[in-house]
Scaffold this active site. Structure first.
Site: not given
Length: 342
Positions: A111, A113, A117, A149, A161
């Site tokens: 979390g 940003g 993950s 994911e 990402d």
């Protein structure tokens, strides 16, 4: 036998949110991002069959162990670790189970940003790639991480990402329908990198957040009867093109101005992006001399990127001292994910 891997976290500079379906499928999306010297790390130890399977996420103090098997149920903790194992065994090891112990830790909390993950998924994949000598290129690794994911684990999110951490460096990415992604690496002069590092303060707000609500809001913008969020998303995309041009032309003041416009546009795509705490930080740093601010990632918390004239940098840092959170030193990095055998 041990193998290790590490992958850099990323700063989302412009265009974030336009990489999320169905927006990018309908209108096309683009994102400008860059990797920094904060990493997700993985070590895999090859064990004897009787030792079974063990995952140890050291930074979040979660451990999973079971006897050797081909497919792990995606329940409980360390879901991503399990999903990666399942894909590796199914797609690359002829459905033969792997006796492994997988250790992981990240320089940033979930979390944050900074894409932590997705960066961890790529890192674990890179370690398996090294362990099994898999013939996977950058696009292959990033796409596989995305599928694990978004499809296997059904986690909400975009596409930038996985590609950012796999390729590394400054990249301008384009996203289209049918999950088509084009990564355009940008050659940035060292003098520009030096000036950016002089002008950017990375501040952790002290709040880790779940991006699910924000992403769900942005997903709805494409079909919503309220056209304002959709128009704001178009503005976010257009500003990414302008930000890339400023970056390549070494117009750092122009980047700071565009960052302010991008932040205002981004806030219009979801009510959950900014919070009272974020607005208090914004008011304080702007009063102390910051030129503009933007949350990195979906919003709601995590890391904040501030553009500051170096002459005013200490003033802004003093204004942040008594707040929850901390200033995070960083440097830009040009390397993407890396793996090696010990």
């Amino acid at each position: 036998m041990f193998v290790r891997a590490r992958s850099p976290l990323r700063l989302g500079i412009a265009g974030g949110g336009t990489d999320i379906s169905p927006y990018c499928d309908t209108y096309g999306g683009c994102v400008l991002n860059a990797t920094i010297d904060m990493y997700a790390n993985c070590t895999i130890e090859l064990l004897k069959p009787e030792d079974g399977i063990t995952f140890e996420a050291q930074d979040i103090e979660q451990t999973f162990h079971c006897p050797l098997q081909t497919k792990l149920p995606l329940t409980g903790e360390l879901q991503l670790h399990k999903a990666i194992y399942n894909r590796i065994v199914r797609d690359f090891n002829h459905n033969e189970p792997l006796p492994v112990k997988v250790y992981t830790h990240s320089d940033a909390p979930p979390g944050s940003g900074l894409g932590s993950s997705s960066t961890m998924v790529v890192t674990i994949l890179s370690a398996y790639q090294q362990l099994l000598n898999l013939p996977l290129g950058e696009y292959d690794v990033a796409k596989l991480a995305y599928e694990i994911e978004r499809k296997d684990c059904c986690l909400s999110g975009g596409k930038q990402d996985q590609y950012a951490t796999t390729f590394g460096g400054f990249n301008f990415m384009e996203f289209y329908d049918n999950e088509r992604v084009i990564v355009n690496p940008l050659r940035i002069r060292q003098s520009i990198l030096n000036e950016l590092e002089s002008q950017i303060i990375l501040f952790f707000t002290g709040v880790s957040r779940s991006s699910a609500q924000i992403i769900d809001d942005q997903v709805k913008t494409t079909t919503s009867e309220d056209k304002k969020p959709l128009e704001a998303m178009h503005e976010v995309k257009n500003l990414a093109y302008s930000m890339k041009e400023c970056l390549l032309k070494s117009n750092i003041d122009g980047m700071a101005d565009l960052l302010r416009d991008a932040w205002n546009a981004k806030k219009s795509t979801s009510n959950a992006i900014s919070t009272r705490e974020i607005e208090l930080i914004e008011d304080r740093v702007l009063s102390a001399g910051a030129k503009s601010i933007k949350i990195s990632g979906a919003g709601g918390g995590g890391f904040m990127m501030l553009f500051v004239d170096p002459i005013r940098r200490l003033d802004v840092e003093k204004a942040l001292k008594d707040l929850d959170g901390h200033i995070q030193p960083f440097r830009f990095t040009q390397q993407g994910t890396q793996s090696w055998t010990v």
